[in-house]
Design an enzyme around this catalytic site. Structure first.
Site, PDB file in Angstrom:
ATOM      1  CG  ASP A  95      -2.060   0.982   1.097  1.00 25.81           C
ATOM      2  OD1 ASP A  95      -2.384   1.368  -0.046  1.00 25.81           O
ATOM      3  OD2 ASP A  95      -2.629   1.366   2.139  1.00 25.81           O
TER       4      ASP A  95
ATOM      5  N   GLY B  65      -0.081   5.423  -4.398  1.00 27.89           N
ATOM      6  CA  GLY B  65      -0.690   6.701  -4.775  1.00 27.89           C
ATOM      7  C   GLY B  65      -0.070   7.850  -4.000  1.00 27.89           C
TER       8      GLY B  65
ATOM      9  CD1 TRP C 196       7.343   6.490  -2.892  1.00 28.62           C
ATOM     10  CD2 TRP C 196       6.745   6.888  -5.024  1.00 28.62           C
ATOM     11  NE1 TRP C 196       8.491   6.568  -3.643  1.00 28.62           N
ATOM     12  CE2 TRP C 196       8.154   6.818  -4.952  1.00 28.62           C
ATOM     13  CE3 TRP C 196       6.154   7.136  -6.256  1.00 28.62           C
ATOM     14  CZ2 TRP C 196       8.972   6.977  -6.075  1.00 28.62           C
ATOM     15  CZ3 TRP C 196       6.960   7.293  -7.374  1.00 28.62           C
ATOM     16  CH2 TRP C 196       8.356   7.214  -7.280  1.00 28.62           C
TER      17      TRP C 196
ATOM     18  CG  HIS D 206      -0.553   2.207  -9.347  1.00 27.83           C
ATOM     19  ND1 HIS D 206      -0.723   1.793  -8.046  1.00 27.83           N
ATOM     20  CD2 HIS D 206      -1.642   2.989  -9.634  1.00 27.83           C
ATOM     21  CE1 HIS D 206      -1.869   2.283  -7.577  1.00 27.83           C
ATOM     22  NE2 HIS D 206      -2.437   3.018  -8.508  1.00 27.83           N
TER      23      HIS D 206
ATOM     24  CB  SER E 126     -13.033  -8.252  -4.095  1.00 24.26           C
ATOM     25  OG  SER E 126     -12.829  -8.305  -2.699  1.00 24.26           O
TER      26      SER E 126
ATOM     27  CG  LEU F 265       9.563 -16.956  -3.478  1.00 23.56           C
ATOM     28  CD1 LEU F 265       9.510 -16.875  -1.959  1.00 23.56           C
ATOM     29  CD2 LEU F 265       9.959 -15.591  -4.049  1.00 23.56           C
TER      30      LEU F 265
ATOM     31  NE  ARG G  85      -7.761   0.839   5.550  1.00 27.40           N
ATOM     32  CZ  ARG G  85      -7.667   2.170   5.722  1.00 27.40           C
ATOM     33  NH1 ARG G  85      -7.903   2.700   6.904  1.00 27.40           N
ATOM     34  NH2 ARG G  85      -7.340   2.951   4.712  1.00 27.40           N
TER      35      ARG G  85
ATOM     36  CD  GLU H  94       3.413 -12.946  16.013  1.00 23.25           C
ATOM     37  OE1 GLU H  94       3.306 -11.767  16.428  1.00 23.25           O
ATOM     38  OE2 GLU H  94       2.979 -13.926  16.645  1.00 23.25           O
TER      39      GLU H  94
END
Ligand code: IPE
Ligand code: IPE
Ligand code: MG
Length: 267
Positions: A26, A29, A31, A43, A72, A137, A197, A210
Protein backbone atom coordinates in the site's frame (compact mmCIF):
# COMPACT_ATOMS: atom_id res chain seq x y z
CA UNK A 1 -3.22 -31.90 -2.69
CA UNK A 2 -1.39 -32.03 0.63
CA UNK A 3 -2.76 -29.25 2.85
CA UNK A 4 -0.34 -27.68 5.34
CA UNK A 5 -1.21 -28.00 9.06
CA UNK A 6 -3.66 -25.39 10.34
CA UNK A 7 -2.69 -23.16 13.29
CA UNK A 8 -6.01 -23.90 14.96
CA UNK A 9 -5.73 -27.67 14.50
CA UNK A 10 -2.09 -28.14 15.49
CA UNK A 11 0.74 -25.97 16.78
CA UNK A 12 3.03 -25.19 13.82
CA UNK A 13 6.80 -25.34 14.12
CA UNK A 14 8.20 -21.80 14.34
CA UNK A 15 11.39 -21.08 12.41
CA UNK A 16 13.81 -18.15 12.81
CA UNK A 17 13.06 -16.98 9.29
CA UNK A 18 9.37 -16.82 8.40
CA UNK A 19 8.42 -19.49 5.86
CA UNK A 20 5.60 -17.40 4.48
CA UNK A 21 5.43 -13.59 4.26
CA UNK A 22 2.20 -11.92 3.09
CA UNK A 23 2.23 -8.24 2.13
CA UNK A 24 -0.37 -5.55 1.53
CA UNK A 25 1.56 -3.34 -0.89
CA UNK A 26 0.00 0.00 0.00
CA UNK A 27 0.99 3.63 -0.51
CA UNK A 28 1.71 3.79 -4.26
CA UNK A 29 -0.69 6.70 -4.78
CA UNK A 30 0.64 8.74 -1.86
CA UNK A 31 4.24 8.04 -2.89
CA UNK A 32 3.45 9.63 -6.29
CA UNK A 33 1.32 12.50 -4.97
CA UNK A 34 4.15 13.55 -2.65
CA UNK A 35 6.35 13.92 -5.70
CA UNK A 36 3.69 15.83 -7.67
CA UNK A 37 3.41 12.82 -9.99
CA UNK A 38 0.23 11.10 -11.20
CA UNK A 39 -0.85 8.08 -9.11
CA UNK A 40 0.03 5.79 -12.01
CA UNK A 41 3.72 6.67 -11.54
CA UNK A 42 3.41 5.21 -8.04
CA UNK A 43 1.97 1.99 -9.42
CA UNK A 44 4.83 1.75 -11.92
CA UNK A 45 7.40 2.16 -9.17
CA UNK A 46 5.38 -0.31 -7.10
CA UNK A 47 5.89 -2.94 -9.80
CA UNK A 48 9.66 -2.41 -9.50
CA UNK A 49 9.42 -2.87 -5.73
CA UNK A 50 7.79 -6.25 -6.38
CA UNK A 51 10.93 -7.35 -8.23
CA UNK A 52 13.06 -6.25 -5.29
CA UNK A 53 10.78 -8.05 -2.81
CA UNK A 54 10.98 -11.31 -4.77
CA UNK A 55 14.77 -11.08 -4.99
CA UNK A 56 15.15 -10.35 -1.29
CA UNK A 57 12.83 -13.18 -0.24
CA UNK A 58 14.85 -15.63 -2.34
CA UNK A 59 18.06 -14.35 -0.71
CA UNK A 60 16.62 -14.63 2.82
CA UNK A 61 15.38 -18.19 2.27
CA UNK A 62 11.69 -17.33 2.55
CA UNK A 63 9.65 -20.09 0.88
CA UNK A 64 6.36 -18.30 0.19
CA UNK A 65 5.70 -14.65 -0.66
CA UNK A 66 2.09 -13.54 -1.10
CA UNK A 67 1.33 -10.08 -2.45
CA UNK A 68 -2.00 -8.24 -2.47
CA UNK A 69 -2.07 -6.61 -5.92
CA UNK A 70 -5.74 -5.79 -6.42
CA UNK A 71 -8.62 -6.23 -3.99
CA UNK A 72 -12.22 -7.13 -4.74
CA UNK A 73 -13.00 -3.59 -3.53
CA UNK A 74 -10.44 -1.84 -5.78
CA UNK A 75 -13.01 -1.87 -8.63
CA UNK A 76 -14.51 1.08 -6.77
CA UNK A 77 -11.61 3.26 -7.95
CA UNK A 78 -11.91 5.61 -10.94
CA UNK A 79 -12.18 3.61 -14.18
CA UNK A 80 -8.96 5.14 -15.56
CA UNK A 81 -6.94 4.00 -12.54
CA UNK A 82 -8.41 0.48 -12.76
CA UNK A 83 -7.53 0.39 -16.48
CA UNK A 84 -3.93 1.41 -15.75
CA UNK A 85 -3.60 -1.23 -13.05
CA UNK A 86 -4.88 -3.91 -15.46
CA UNK A 87 -2.46 -2.75 -18.16
CA UNK A 88 0.40 -2.86 -15.68
CA UNK A 89 -0.58 -6.33 -14.46
CA UNK A 90 -0.61 -7.53 -18.07
CA UNK A 91 2.80 -6.01 -18.80
CA UNK A 92 4.31 -7.52 -15.68
CA UNK A 93 2.96 -10.96 -16.63
CA UNK A 94 4.33 -10.59 -20.16
CA UNK A 95 7.77 -9.44 -19.06
CA UNK A 96 8.50 -11.13 -15.75
CA UNK A 97 7.42 -14.78 -15.99
CA UNK A 98 10.56 -15.86 -17.87
CA UNK A 99 12.78 -14.23 -15.19
CA UNK A 100 10.78 -15.79 -12.39
CA UNK A 101 11.20 -19.18 -14.03
CA UNK A 102 14.97 -18.81 -14.44
CA UNK A 103 15.19 -17.92 -10.76
CA UNK A 104 13.26 -20.98 -9.61
CA UNK A 105 10.12 -19.10 -8.62
CA UNK A 106 6.70 -20.78 -8.83
CA UNK A 107 3.95 -18.32 -9.74
CA UNK A 108 0.38 -18.60 -8.48
CA UNK A 109 -2.39 -16.08 -9.00
CA UNK A 110 -5.42 -16.32 -6.74
CA UNK A 111 -8.68 -14.39 -6.78
CA UNK A 112 -11.84 -14.18 -8.85
CA UNK A 113 -10.34 -14.18 -12.34
CA UNK A 114 -13.73 -14.02 -14.06
CA UNK A 115 -13.57 -10.21 -14.28
CA UNK A 116 -10.19 -10.10 -16.01
CA UNK A 117 -9.87 -9.95 -19.77
CA UNK A 118 -9.07 -13.19 -21.55
CA UNK A 119 -5.50 -12.15 -22.44
CA UNK A 120 -4.64 -11.67 -18.75
CA UNK A 121 -6.26 -14.98 -17.79
CA UNK A 122 -4.30 -16.75 -20.52
CA UNK A 123 -1.02 -15.19 -19.36
CA UNK A 124 -1.78 -16.26 -15.79
CA UNK A 125 -2.54 -19.86 -16.79
CA UNK A 126 0.58 -20.09 -18.98
CA UNK A 127 2.78 -18.51 -16.30
CA UNK A 128 1.49 -20.87 -13.64
CA UNK A 129 1.93 -23.92 -15.86
CA UNK A 130 5.47 -22.94 -16.89
CA UNK A 131 6.67 -22.37 -13.33
CA UNK A 132 4.64 -25.12 -11.63
CA UNK A 133 7.62 -27.31 -10.72
CA UNK A 134 9.81 -24.53 -9.29
CA UNK A 135 10.41 -24.74 -5.57
CA UNK A 136 12.84 -22.00 -4.52
CA UNK A 137 10.05 -19.51 -3.78
CA UNK A 138 6.30 -19.65 -4.32
CA UNK A 139 5.07 -16.20 -5.32
CA UNK A 140 1.31 -15.81 -4.98
CA UNK A 141 -0.33 -12.72 -6.43
CA UNK A 142 -3.77 -11.95 -5.01
CA UNK A 143 -5.70 -10.29 -7.83
CA UNK A 144 -9.38 -9.41 -7.55
CA UNK A 145 -9.01 -11.20 -4.26
CA UNK A 146 -11.05 -10.68 -1.11
CA UNK A 147 -10.91 -12.74 2.07
CA UNK A 148 -14.69 -12.98 2.23
CA UNK A 149 -14.89 -13.97 -1.44
CA UNK A 150 -12.41 -16.73 -0.64
CA UNK A 151 -14.40 -18.21 2.25
CA UNK A 152 -17.61 -18.10 0.19
CA UNK A 153 -16.07 -19.62 -2.97
CA UNK A 154 -14.39 -22.35 -0.91
CA UNK A 155 -17.66 -23.25 0.83
CA UNK A 156 -19.48 -23.26 -2.48
CA UNK A 157 -16.94 -25.53 -4.18
CA UNK A 158 -16.77 -27.86 -1.19
CA UNK A 159 -20.55 -28.30 -1.13
CA UNK A 160 -20.68 -28.83 -4.89
CA UNK A 161 -18.09 -31.61 -4.56
CA UNK A 162 -19.44 -33.04 -1.32
CA UNK A 163 -23.14 -32.18 -0.86
CA UNK A 164 -23.32 -34.54 2.12
CA UNK A 165 -21.37 -31.91 4.15
CA UNK A 166 -24.23 -29.36 3.92
CA UNK A 167 -25.43 -30.01 7.47
CA UNK A 168 -22.03 -30.38 9.13
CA UNK A 169 -18.43 -29.79 8.14
CA UNK A 170 -15.10 -28.99 9.77
CA UNK A 171 -12.24 -26.56 9.15
CA UNK A 172 -10.26 -29.47 7.73
CA UNK A 173 -13.04 -30.20 5.20
CA UNK A 174 -12.98 -26.59 3.98
CA UNK A 175 -9.20 -26.07 3.96
CA UNK A 176 -8.40 -27.73 0.58
CA UNK A 177 -10.87 -25.43 -1.20
CA UNK A 178 -9.43 -22.14 0.05
CA UNK A 179 -7.47 -20.13 -2.51
CA UNK A 180 -4.24 -20.40 -0.48
CA UNK A 181 -4.44 -24.18 0.05
CA UNK A 182 -1.04 -24.55 -1.68
CA UNK A 183 0.75 -22.60 1.09
CA UNK A 184 1.18 -22.78 4.85
CA UNK A 185 -0.52 -19.96 6.78
CA UNK A 186 1.52 -16.74 6.69
CA UNK A 187 4.00 -16.38 9.56
CA UNK A 188 4.50 -12.67 8.96
CA UNK A 189 2.10 -10.10 7.55
CA UNK A 190 3.47 -6.73 6.43
CA UNK A 191 1.42 -3.70 5.44
CA UNK A 192 3.27 -0.73 4.00
CA UNK A 193 1.84 2.78 3.66
CA UNK A 194 0.97 3.47 7.29
CA UNK A 195 -2.59 2.13 7.51
CA UNK A 196 -3.25 -0.43 10.22
CA UNK A 197 -5.99 -2.59 8.77
CA UNK A 198 -6.46 -5.88 6.93
CA UNK A 199 -8.65 -4.51 4.08
CA UNK A 200 -10.25 -7.91 3.38
CA UNK A 201 -6.88 -9.63 2.74
CA UNK A 202 -6.35 -13.23 3.94
CA UNK A 203 -8.93 -13.08 6.74
CA UNK A 204 -9.00 -16.85 7.29
CA UNK A 205 -5.27 -17.52 6.96
CA UNK A 206 -4.10 -14.60 9.18
CA UNK A 207 -5.69 -16.16 12.29
CA UNK A 208 -2.28 -16.56 14.04
CA UNK A 209 0.00 -14.51 11.80
CA UNK A 210 2.31 -11.89 13.32
CA UNK A 211 1.28 -8.44 12.06
CA UNK A 212 3.79 -5.72 11.11
CA UNK A 213 2.87 -2.24 9.93
CA UNK A 214 5.31 0.26 8.47
CA UNK A 215 4.90 3.84 7.26
CA UNK A 216 7.22 3.15 4.30
CA UNK A 217 5.31 3.54 1.03
CA UNK A 218 5.38 0.42 -1.13
CA UNK A 219 7.58 1.92 -3.92
CA UNK A 220 10.26 2.52 -1.23
CA UNK A 221 10.09 -1.04 0.11
CA UNK A 222 13.49 -2.73 -0.02
CA UNK A 223 15.64 -5.36 1.64
CA UNK A 224 16.13 -3.16 4.69
CA UNK A 225 12.38 -2.75 5.25
CA UNK A 226 11.97 -6.51 4.96
CA UNK A 227 14.83 -7.14 7.38
CA UNK A 228 13.27 -4.76 9.92
CA UNK A 229 10.01 -6.67 9.67
CA UNK A 230 11.83 -10.00 10.07
CA UNK A 231 13.76 -8.63 13.07
CA UNK A 232 10.45 -7.59 14.68
CA UNK A 233 9.03 -11.04 13.91
CA UNK A 234 11.96 -12.74 15.62
CA UNK A 235 11.33 -10.79 18.81
CA UNK A 236 7.75 -12.07 19.05
CA UNK A 237 6.67 -15.07 21.07
CA UNK A 238 4.12 -17.03 19.06
CA UNK A 239 1.99 -18.75 21.65
CA UNK A 240 -0.95 -20.11 19.59
CA UNK A 241 -3.13 -19.98 22.70
CA UNK A 242 -0.58 -21.61 25.00
CA UNK A 243 1.35 -20.14 27.92
CA UNK A 244 4.93 -18.90 27.67
CA UNK A 245 6.14 -21.89 29.68
CA UNK A 246 4.51 -24.33 27.30
CA UNK A 247 6.05 -22.54 24.33
CA UNK A 248 9.54 -22.84 25.83
CA UNK A 249 9.00 -26.52 26.61
CA UNK A 250 7.70 -27.07 23.04
CA UNK A 251 10.81 -25.36 21.65
CA UNK A 252 13.09 -27.67 23.64
CA UNK A 253 11.20 -30.71 22.32
CA UNK A 254 11.31 -29.35 18.74
CA UNK A 255 15.10 -28.95 18.97
CA UNK A 256 15.29 -32.64 19.76
CA UNK A 257 12.98 -33.46 16.82
CA UNK A 258 13.25 -30.80 14.07
CA UNK A 259 10.19 -30.16 11.89
CA UNK A 260 7.86 -31.58 14.52
CA UNK A 261 4.29 -30.32 14.68
CA UNK A 262 2.65 -30.63 18.09
CA UNK A 263 -0.89 -31.96 17.74
CA UNK A 264 -3.48 -30.40 20.04
CA UNK A 265 -4.74 -32.74 22.76
CA UNK A 266 -8.23 -34.13 22.06
CA UNK A 267 -10.92 -31.85 23.49
C1 IPE B 1 -1.67 0.18 -3.36
O1 IPE B 1 -1.42 1.53 -3.36
C2 IPE B 1 -1.91 -0.38 -4.73
C3 IPE B 1 -3.28 -0.84 -4.98
C4 IPE B 1 -4.27 -0.80 -4.13
C5 IPE B 1 -3.54 -1.40 -6.29
P1 IPE B 1 -2.60 2.59 -3.35
O2 IPE B 1 -3.00 2.88 -4.75
O3 IPE B 1 -3.72 2.13 -2.47
O4 IPE B 1 -1.88 3.85 -2.72
P2 IPE B 1 -2.49 4.87 -1.68
O5 IPE B 1 -3.00 4.09 -0.51
O6 IPE B 1 -3.60 5.60 -2.38
O7 IPE B 1 -1.35 5.76 -1.33
C1 IPE C 1 -5.40 -2.78 -0.07
O1 IPE C 1 -5.07 -1.44 -0.26
C2 IPE C 1 -5.39 -3.52 -1.37
C3 IPE C 1 -4.10 -3.61 -2.05
C4 IPE C 1 -2.96 -3.20 -1.65
C5 IPE C 1 -4.16 -4.29 -3.32
P1 IPE C 1 -6.19 -0.31 -0.39
O2 IPE C 1 -5.47 0.96 -0.54
O3 IPE C 1 -7.19 -0.67 -1.42
O4 IPE C 1 -6.89 -0.41 1.06
P2 IPE C 1 -7.85 0.62 1.79
O5 IPE C 1 -8.93 1.01 0.82
O6 IPE C 1 -7.02 1.81 2.16
O7 IPE C 1 -8.34 -0.10 3.00
MG1 MG D 1 -4.13 2.39 -0.51
Amino acid sequence: MRVEPSSTQAIPAVAEVPRHVAIIMDGNGRWATRRFLPRVAGHQRGAEAVREAVRTCVERGIEYLTLFAFSSENWRRPAEEVAVLMQLFRMVLEQEVAKLHVNGVRLKVVGDLSRFDTRIVELIRRGEARTARNRRLTLTICANYGGRWDVVQATHRMLTDRPELATSFTEADLAPYLAMAHAPEPDLFIRTGGEQRISNFLIWQLAYTELYFTDTYWPDFDGRTLDEAIASYRRRERRFGQTSEQVREGRRAAQALPGAVTPLPDA
